[in-house]
Enzyme design. Structure first.
Site, PDB file in Angstrom:
ATOM      1  N   ASN A 198      -3.869   4.742 -12.652  1.00 25.70           N
ATOM      2  CA  ASN A 198      -4.377   4.573 -11.308  1.00 25.70           C
ATOM      3  C   ASN A 198      -5.906   4.739 -11.732  1.00 25.70           C
ATOM      4  O   ASN A 198      -6.179   4.894 -12.762  1.00 25.70           O
ATOM      5  CB  ASN A 198      -3.570   5.650 -10.548  1.00 25.70           C
ATOM      6  CG  ASN A 198      -3.818   5.555  -8.966  1.00 25.70           C
ATOM      7  OD1 ASN A 198      -4.918   4.995  -8.425  1.00 25.70           O
ATOM      8  ND2 ASN A 198      -2.970   5.913  -8.278  1.00 25.70           N
TER       9      ASN A 198
ATOM     10  N   LYS B  46       0.951  -1.063  -0.150  1.00 29.72           N
ATOM     11  CA  LYS B  46      -0.005   0.066   0.099  1.00 29.72           C
ATOM     12  C   LYS B  46       0.905   1.069  -0.029  1.00 29.72           C
ATOM     13  O   LYS B  46       1.786   1.366   0.591  1.00 29.72           O
ATOM     14  CB  LYS B  46      -0.888   0.098   1.209  1.00 29.72           C
ATOM     15  CG  LYS B  46      -1.680   1.191   1.381  1.00 29.72           C
ATOM     16  CD  LYS B  46      -2.640   1.809   0.535  1.00 29.72           C
ATOM     17  CE  LYS B  46      -3.256   3.089   0.603  1.00 29.72           C
ATOM     18  NZ  LYS B  46      -4.139   3.437  -0.426  1.00 29.72           N
ATOM     19  N   SER B  47       0.537   2.216  -0.954  1.00 25.64           N
ATOM     20  CA  SER B  47       1.277   3.513  -0.903  1.00 25.64           C
ATOM     21  C   SER B  47       1.632   4.106   0.556  1.00 25.64           C
ATOM     22  O   SER B  47       0.596   3.863   1.396  1.00 25.64           O
ATOM     23  CB  SER B  47       0.622   4.585  -1.526  1.00 25.64           C
ATOM     24  OG  SER B  47       0.811   4.127  -3.008  1.00 25.64           O
TER      25      SER B  47
ATOM     26  N   GLY C 268      -8.311   7.681   1.020  1.00 25.73           N
ATOM     27  CA  GLY C 268      -7.724   8.622   1.770  1.00 25.73           C
ATOM     28  C   GLY C 268      -6.111   8.414   2.310  1.00 25.73           C
ATOM     29  O   GLY C 268      -5.860   8.847   3.197  1.00 25.73           O
TER      30      GLY C 268
ATOM     31  N   GLY D  63     -12.139  -0.913 -12.463  1.00 26.90           N
ATOM     32  CA  GLY D  63     -12.695  -2.007 -12.764  1.00 26.90           C
ATOM     33  C   GLY D  63     -13.385  -1.633 -14.189  1.00 26.90           C
ATOM     34  O   GLY D  63     -12.742  -0.953 -14.860  1.00 26.90           O
TER      35      GLY D  63
ATOM     36  N   GLY E  93      -6.639  -4.629  -9.477  1.00 27.04           N
ATOM     37  CA  GLY E  93      -7.163  -3.943  -8.424  1.00 27.04           C
ATOM     38  C   GLY E  93      -8.617  -4.299  -8.166  1.00 27.04           C
ATOM     39  O   GLY E  93      -8.797  -5.236  -7.163  1.00 27.04           O
TER      40      GLY E  93
ATOM     41  N   LYS F 139       3.732   5.629 -10.734  1.00 25.33           N
ATOM     42  CA  LYS F 139       2.363   5.308 -10.847  1.00 25.33           C
ATOM     43  C   LYS F 139       1.639   6.621 -11.279  1.00 25.33           C
ATOM     44  O   LYS F 139       1.577   7.677 -10.771  1.00 25.33           O
ATOM     45  CB  LYS F 139       1.838   4.941  -9.497  1.00 25.33           C
ATOM     46  CG  LYS F 139       0.106   4.461  -9.536  1.00 25.33           C
ATOM     47  CD  LYS F 139       0.080   3.294 -10.450  1.00 25.33           C
ATOM     48  CE  LYS F 139      -1.481   2.746 -10.236  1.00 25.33           C
ATOM     49  NZ  LYS F 139      -1.643   2.005  -9.090  1.00 25.33           N
TER      50      LYS F 139
ATOM     51  N   CYS G 197      -2.563   9.969  -6.293  1.00 26.17           N
ATOM     52  CA  CYS G 197      -3.714   9.608  -5.439  1.00 26.17           C
ATOM     53  C   CYS G 197      -4.858  10.770  -5.780  1.00 26.17           C
ATOM     54  O   CYS G 197      -4.344  11.655  -5.489  1.00 26.17           O
ATOM     55  CB  CYS G 197      -3.048   9.331  -4.078  1.00 26.17           C
ATOM     56  SG  CYS G 197      -4.476   9.232  -2.987  1.00 26.17           S
TER      57      CYS G 197
ATOM     58  N   GLY H  22      -5.650  -1.631 -14.727  1.00 25.98           N
ATOM     59  CA  GLY H  22      -7.063  -1.131 -14.805  1.00 25.98           C
ATOM     60  C   GLY H  22      -8.054  -2.048 -15.770  1.00 25.98           C
ATOM     61  O   GLY H  22      -7.570  -2.281 -16.851  1.00 25.98           O
ATOM     62  N   GLY H  23      -9.079  -2.276 -15.117  1.00 26.05           N
ATOM     63  CA  GLY H  23     -10.331  -2.922 -16.060  1.00 26.05           C
ATOM     64  C   GLY H  23     -10.025  -4.492 -16.120  1.00 26.05           C
ATOM     65  O   GLY H  23     -10.779  -4.964 -16.944  1.00 26.05           O
TER      66      GLY H  23
HETATM   67  O1  LIG Z   1      -7.341   6.798  -1.415  1.00 29.39           O
HETATM   68  C1  LIG Z   1      -6.413   5.931  -1.799  1.00 29.39           C
HETATM   69  O2  LIG Z   1      -5.813   5.833  -0.887  1.00 29.39           O
HETATM   70  C2  LIG Z   1      -6.060   5.794  -3.017  1.00 29.39           C
HETATM   71  N1  LIG Z   1      -7.096   5.326  -3.898  1.00 29.39           N
HETATM   72  C3  LIG Z   1      -6.798   5.305  -5.310  1.00 29.39           C
HETATM   73  O3  LIG Z   1      -7.427   5.013  -5.936  1.00 29.39           O
HETATM   74  N2  LIG Z   1      -5.478   5.505  -5.643  1.00 29.39           N
HETATM   75  C4  LIG Z   1      -4.688   5.907  -5.086  1.00 29.39           C
HETATM   76  O4  LIG Z   1      -3.292   6.155  -5.718  1.00 29.39           O
HETATM   77  C5  LIG Z   1      -4.790   6.103  -3.405  1.00 29.39           C
HETATM   78  I1  LIG Z   1      -3.180   6.572  -2.364  1.00 29.39           I
END
Ligand SMILES: O=C(O)c1[nH]c(=O)[nH]c(=O)c1I
Length: 311
Positions: free
Chosen positions: A192, A45-46, A72, A220, A270, A163, A129, A248-249
């Protein structure tokens, strides 16, 4: 059937992995991904420098054609993921470490920490993000993108990818590719989520998620055409030394096949991972092999980046 790929000297025995953020916030989730059949790698996770709880209220919702999220940036903080990495010894599946600082200073500080650490995997700088209230996506600010990469590469020598958010104008593919081609990047990961979509619950006439008045990142099936366009548009413009992770998708093996046709070296999952769990990778892998068999392909190299036009 040979599903191998390589990035920056790292070899992947399978070309599927998770999209950062999905099923990868905790050690337990990461270990389940590492042990899953069909994954060739995994990504954390980032991370931000310190732990974050993320947005409050309902922040993820499945939709008929995908998902919407405004998590978030909830995460355990960089040192948690560096600690997981320091105890990571799986020679079969390289580890990617994702970071998403809220400021340029935070990103540079985290890169400096990683540079000084024993980390031996790949690093993904998340420039996209869409869900931190008040914070625009760096990937839509070309000057800021150039600046963070310029500063990063003055000291960072480990394999680094970015990303990216989806772009929707060929001129923007030109601009971002021209910037990225100036740096020794290992790869780009595109796309993303499609940022700040809005969906309505027809039973209650309300939005679907709580944060930001219901605006959130889309994933999706509904983003597949945008993912294919970004993967192919970037592949056509980037130096061959910069590999592409297509995200993606992806719901089927054919979706994996399509991202590879469009130019992807690895394919990340994802929404479908969120919906099906790590078993999704075995399904996608066997469906991809079936598709390749139909075409008499035994190697991915036989069709990677071979999308044909009509003229
Ligand atoms: O809301 C998130 O944590 C989030 N959600 C996303 O769809 N992409 C992102 O890079 C991140 I950092």
């Amino acid at each position: 059937t040979n599903l191998t790929a390589s990035i920056a000297g790292f070899h992947f025995q399978d070309l599927l992995l998770n999209a950062a953020g999905v099923h990868c916030e905790t050690t337990e989730e990461l270990e389940a991904l590492r042990k899953a059949t069909g994954t060739g790698a995994l990504i954390t996770k980032s991370a931000t420098p310190k732990p974050r709880p993320g947005n409050s209220g309902l922040r993820y919702q499945d939709l008929p054609l995908g998902s919407i999220n405004s998590m978030g940036l909830p995460n355990q903080g960089l040192s948690y993921y560096l600690d997981y990495a320091n105890h990571y010894h799986d020679q079969q599946k390289p580890l990617f470490l994702s970071i998403a600082g809220l400021t340029q200073a935070d990103n540079l500080a985290m890169l400096a920490d990683i540079q000084a650490s024993e980390f031996t995997g790949l690093v993904e700088l998340n420039l996209s993000c869409p869900n931190v209230p008040g914070k625009p996506q760096t990937g839509y600010d070309f000057e800021a993108t150039r600046q963070i990469l310029t500063k990063a590469f003055t000291f960072f020598t480990k394999p680094l990818g970015v990303k990216l958010p989806p772009y929707f104008d060929l001129a923007h593919f030109d601009q971002i590719a021209a910037i990225l081609n100036a740096f020794p990047l290992a790869y780009v990961n595109s796309i993303n989520s499609v940022g700040n979509g809005l969906m309505i619950d027809s039973k209650t006439d309300t939005v679907m998620i709580a944060p930001k008045g219901g605006f959130g990142g889309l994933g999706g099936a509904m983003v597949k055409a945008t993912a294919l366009a970004n993967v192919h548009g970037l592949r056509q413009r980037l130096n061959p030394t910069i590999k592409v992770i297509g995200t993606g998708g992806v719901q089927s093996g054919r979706d994996v096949y399509d991202l590879i046709l469009a130019g992807a070296d690895l394919v990340a999952v994802g929404t479908s991972l969120h919906q099906e769990g790590p078993a999704v990778f075995q399904r996608l892998r066997s469906e991809l092999i079936a598709e390749m068999d139909r075409k008499n392909y035994t190697e991915v190299d036989q069709f990677r980046n071979r999308l044909q036009t009509l003229n």
